[in-house]
Scaffold this motif. Structure first.
Motif, PDB file in Angstrom:
ATOM      1  N   PHE A  56      -8.817  17.347  -8.134  1.00  0.00           N
ATOM      2  CA  PHE A  56      -8.808  16.283  -9.159  1.00  0.00           C
ATOM      3  C   PHE A  56      -9.197  16.795 -10.549  1.00  0.00           C
ATOM      4  CE2 PHE A  56      -8.643  13.622  -5.369  1.00  0.00           C
ATOM      5  CZ  PHE A  56      -7.802  12.600  -5.768  1.00  0.00           C
TER       6      PHE A  56
ATOM      7  N   PRO B  69      -4.283  16.322  -2.491  1.00  0.00           N
ATOM      8  CA  PRO B  69      -5.417  16.649  -1.622  1.00  0.00           C
ATOM      9  C   PRO B  69      -5.034  16.600  -0.154  1.00  0.00           C
ATOM     10  CG  PRO B  69      -5.634  14.423  -2.503  1.00  0.00           C
ATOM     11  CD  PRO B  69      -4.448  15.046  -3.188  1.00  0.00           C
TER      12      PRO B  69
ATOM     13  N   THR C 242     -12.283  13.638   4.141  1.00  0.00           N
ATOM     14  CA  THR C 242     -12.443  13.621   2.677  1.00  0.00           C
ATOM     15  C   THR C 242     -13.063  12.316   2.172  1.00  0.00           C
ATOM     16  OG1 THR C 242     -10.090  13.077   2.663  1.00  0.00           O
ATOM     17  CG2 THR C 242     -10.705  15.288   1.943  1.00  0.00           C
TER      18      THR C 242
ATOM     19  N   TRP D 273       1.077   7.144  -6.608  1.00  0.00           N
ATOM     20  CA  TRP D 273       0.000   8.153  -6.785  1.00  0.00           C
ATOM     21  C   TRP D 273       0.521   9.545  -6.483  1.00  0.00           C
ATOM     22  CZ3 TRP D 273      -3.755  11.690  -6.417  1.00  0.00           C
ATOM     23  CH2 TRP D 273      -4.249  12.157  -5.196  1.00  0.00           C
TER      24      TRP D 273
ATOM     25  N   ALA E 171      -6.433  15.952   3.690  1.00  0.00           N
ATOM     26  CA  ALA E 171      -7.538  15.167   4.245  1.00  0.00           C
ATOM     27  C   ALA E 171      -8.500  16.032   5.033  1.00  0.00           C
ATOM     28  CB  ALA E 171      -6.997  14.046   5.128  1.00  0.00           C
TER      29      ALA E 171
ATOM     30  N   LEU F 212     -12.236  18.352  -3.234  1.00  0.00           N
ATOM     31  CA  LEU F 212     -11.891  17.189  -4.057  1.00  0.00           C
ATOM     32  C   LEU F 212     -11.955  17.535  -5.532  1.00  0.00           C
ATOM     33  CD1 LEU F 212     -13.500  14.084  -2.332  1.00  0.00           C
ATOM     34  CD2 LEU F 212     -11.195  14.981  -2.220  1.00  0.00           C
TER      35      LEU F 212
ATOM     36  N   ALA G 190      -8.674   3.096  -3.752  1.00  0.00           N
ATOM     37  CA  ALA G 190      -7.337   2.630  -3.338  1.00  0.00           C
ATOM     38  C   ALA G 190      -7.209   2.599  -1.826  1.00  0.00           C
ATOM     39  CB  ALA G 190      -6.253   3.525  -3.944  1.00  0.00           C
ATOM     40  N   HIS G 191      -8.081   3.331  -1.122  1.00  0.00           N
ATOM     41  CA  HIS G 191      -8.045   3.290   0.344  1.00  0.00           C
ATOM     42  C   HIS G 191      -8.561   1.964   0.906  1.00  0.00           C
ATOM     43  CE1 HIS G 191      -7.547   7.917   1.112  1.00  0.00           C
ATOM     44  NE2 HIS G 191      -6.436   7.332   0.696  1.00  0.00           N
TER      45      HIS G 191
ATOM     46  N   SER H 147       1.105  10.896   8.495  1.00  0.00           N
ATOM     47  CA  SER H 147       0.086  11.942   8.327  1.00  0.00           C
ATOM     48  C   SER H 147      -0.453  12.444   9.664  1.00  0.00           C
ATOM     49  CB  SER H 147      -1.076  11.392   7.505  1.00  0.00           C
ATOM     50  OG  SER H 147      -1.670  10.291   8.178  1.00  0.00           O
TER      51      SER H 147
ATOM     52  N   HIS I  80      -0.781   6.390   9.390  1.00  0.00           N
ATOM     53  CA  HIS I  80       0.238   6.218  10.423  1.00  0.00           C
ATOM     54  C   HIS I  80       0.374   7.525  11.209  1.00  0.00           C
ATOM     55  CE1 HIS I  80       1.225   3.489   7.044  1.00  0.00           C
ATOM     56  NE2 HIS I  80       1.686   2.650   7.977  1.00  0.00           N
TER      57      HIS I  80
ATOM     58  N   PRO J 127       0.805  -1.225   0.000  1.00  0.00           N
ATOM     59  CA  PRO J 127       0.000   0.000   0.000  1.00  0.00           C
ATOM     60  C   PRO J 127       0.837   1.274   0.000  1.00  0.00           C
ATOM     61  CG  PRO J 127      -0.888  -1.593   1.556  1.00  0.00           C
ATOM     62  CD  PRO J 127       0.407  -2.167   1.073  1.00  0.00           C
ATOM     63  N   THR J 128       1.958   1.266   0.706  1.00  0.00           N
ATOM     64  CA  THR J 128       2.793   2.474   0.755  1.00  0.00           C
ATOM     65  C   THR J 128       3.417   2.731  -0.613  1.00  0.00           C
ATOM     66  OG1 THR J 128       3.230   1.874   3.057  1.00  0.00           O
ATOM     67  CG2 THR J 128       4.546   3.665   2.135  1.00  0.00           C
TER      68      THR J 128
ATOM     69  N   GLY K 234      -3.973  -0.414   2.889  1.00  0.00           N
ATOM     70  CA  GLY K 234      -3.076   0.326   3.767  1.00  0.00           C
ATOM     71  C   GLY K 234      -3.760   0.996   4.932  1.00  0.00           C
ATOM     72  N   ARG K 235      -3.046   1.947   5.484  1.00  0.00           N
ATOM     73  CA  ARG K 235      -3.526   2.584   6.697  1.00  0.00           C
ATOM     74  C   ARG K 235      -2.903   3.962   6.844  1.00  0.00           C
ATOM     75  NH1 ARG K 235      -2.901  -0.652  11.201  1.00  0.00           N
ATOM     76  NH2 ARG K 235      -2.877   1.234  12.449  1.00  0.00           N
TER      77      ARG K 235
END
Ligand code: DDH
Length: 285
Positions: free
Chosen positions: A160, A139, A236, A42, A141, A156, A176-177, A187, A183, A35-36, A180-181
């Motif tokens: 975009f 973006p 978001t 991205w 959050a 948004l 895509a969310h 963030s 941290h 995910p990272t 992952g997570r």
């Protein structure tokens, strides 16, 4: 023998299937790195501005400390960027950082059970940080650009649409969310969006659509949690069910994973080609 040359790798002497294999090995050893790496790919692409035509994945500028210092990139300079260094060293100058970072994204998505996103090679690295775009293109959050209501869908759309994406593409990309997570060390937010953060699926949409999300009571930044307090959503993320034009796509992807995979694949391919020229369609999987 007459056609032996056909067996040679086609693009600049790099065997991109081998590069993809090396990236896969890193993810197999520790699936949480996948995910990272998607986030790296991205963020390396999402700086594009369709009006000024600068930014985007083309120059591999996210490797420069000037770009890693941008608020949205917190954590990447200590994680995904150094994770790719051994691969870069192995292939040397024939493999650009810009190609490596974007390839890492599609390899991770596939490795974690997602679609095989088409990928093209041929990005040429910028040689110095002068191509780094100003901070504020990714973006936030919780905070929009000056003057925008942060919790508003307008933030948004502003971000975009600048890259050239419409509502449907914004929602598809947000899926895509599933991976992952957040941290607290990066963030400042905390927790995964789904119970399966190393599996690419449409759970992000089903959870957005069905769970009762409430404000988390904690010392960190404003975020949402589920009743079980194991999952999270960013302000978001919730915008996608607060705005009717976004929500219709959330509901569609929650019901139909195949359509999500197909739409995500198209949008992610487009994302990774922002700010590039002269790419060659490349078989990597
Ligand atoms: Fe994201 N994202 N993202 N995101 N993102 C974070 C993590 C990951 C926003 C904020 C955050 C996309 C869109 C948005 C991934 C992929 C994508 C984190 C946590 C924050 C904050 C970082 C950390 O603490 O480590 C916001 C805001 C948006 C928005 O659209 C408004 C998109 C479009 C993608 C994509 O890939 C197409 C992934 C994957 C992660 C998980 C990273 C990890 O280390 O795990």
């Amino acid at each position: 023998a007459a056609h032996a040359w056909r067996l040679l790798p086609l693009s600049g002497g790099v065997d991109y299937k081998a590069v993809a294999g090396d990236i896969s090995s890193i993810i197999k050893e520790d699936p949480n790195k996948g995910p990272t790496l998607v986030r790296l790919s991205w963020h390396s692409s999402g700086t594009y501005d369709k009006m000024s035509k600068d930014g985007g994945s083309g120059g591999g500028t996210i490797r420069f400390k000037e770009e890693l210092a941008h608020g949205g990139n917190a954590g990447l300079g200590e994680t995904a960027v150094p994770w790719m260094e051994d691969v870069k060293t192995k292939y040397g100058d024939s493999l650009s950082y810009a190609d490596l970072y974007t390839l890492a994204g599609v390899v991770a998505i596939k490795e974690l059970g997602g679609p095989t996103v088409p990928w093209s090679s041929g990005r040429v690295d910028a040689l110095d940080p002068s191509a780094v775009t100003p901070d504020g293109r990714l973006p936030g959050a919780d905070s929009g650009p000056p003057g925008a209501d942060p919790s508003d869908a307008a933030h948004l759309r502003t971000i975009f649409n600048r890259m050239g994406f419409n509502d449907q593409e914004i929602v598809a990309l947000s899926g895509a969310h599933a991976l992952g997570r957040c941290h607290t060390t990066a963030s400042g937010y905390d927790g995964p969006w789904t119970p399966t953060p190393t599996m690419f699926n449409n759970l992000y949409f089903s959870l957005l659509d069905s769970v009762k999300w409430t404000q988390r009571d904690w010392k960190g930044p404003f975020q949402y949690e589920d009743e079980g307090k194991s999952l999270m959503m960013l302000p978001t993320d919730l915008v996608l069910i607060q705005d009717d034009d976004f929500k219709k796509y959330v509901s569609m992807y929650a019901k139909d994973q195949a359509t999500f995979f197909a739409d995500f694949s198209k949008a992610f391919n487009k994302l990774e080609e922002l700010g590039t020229t002269g790419l060659k369609s490349t078989t990597w999987a």
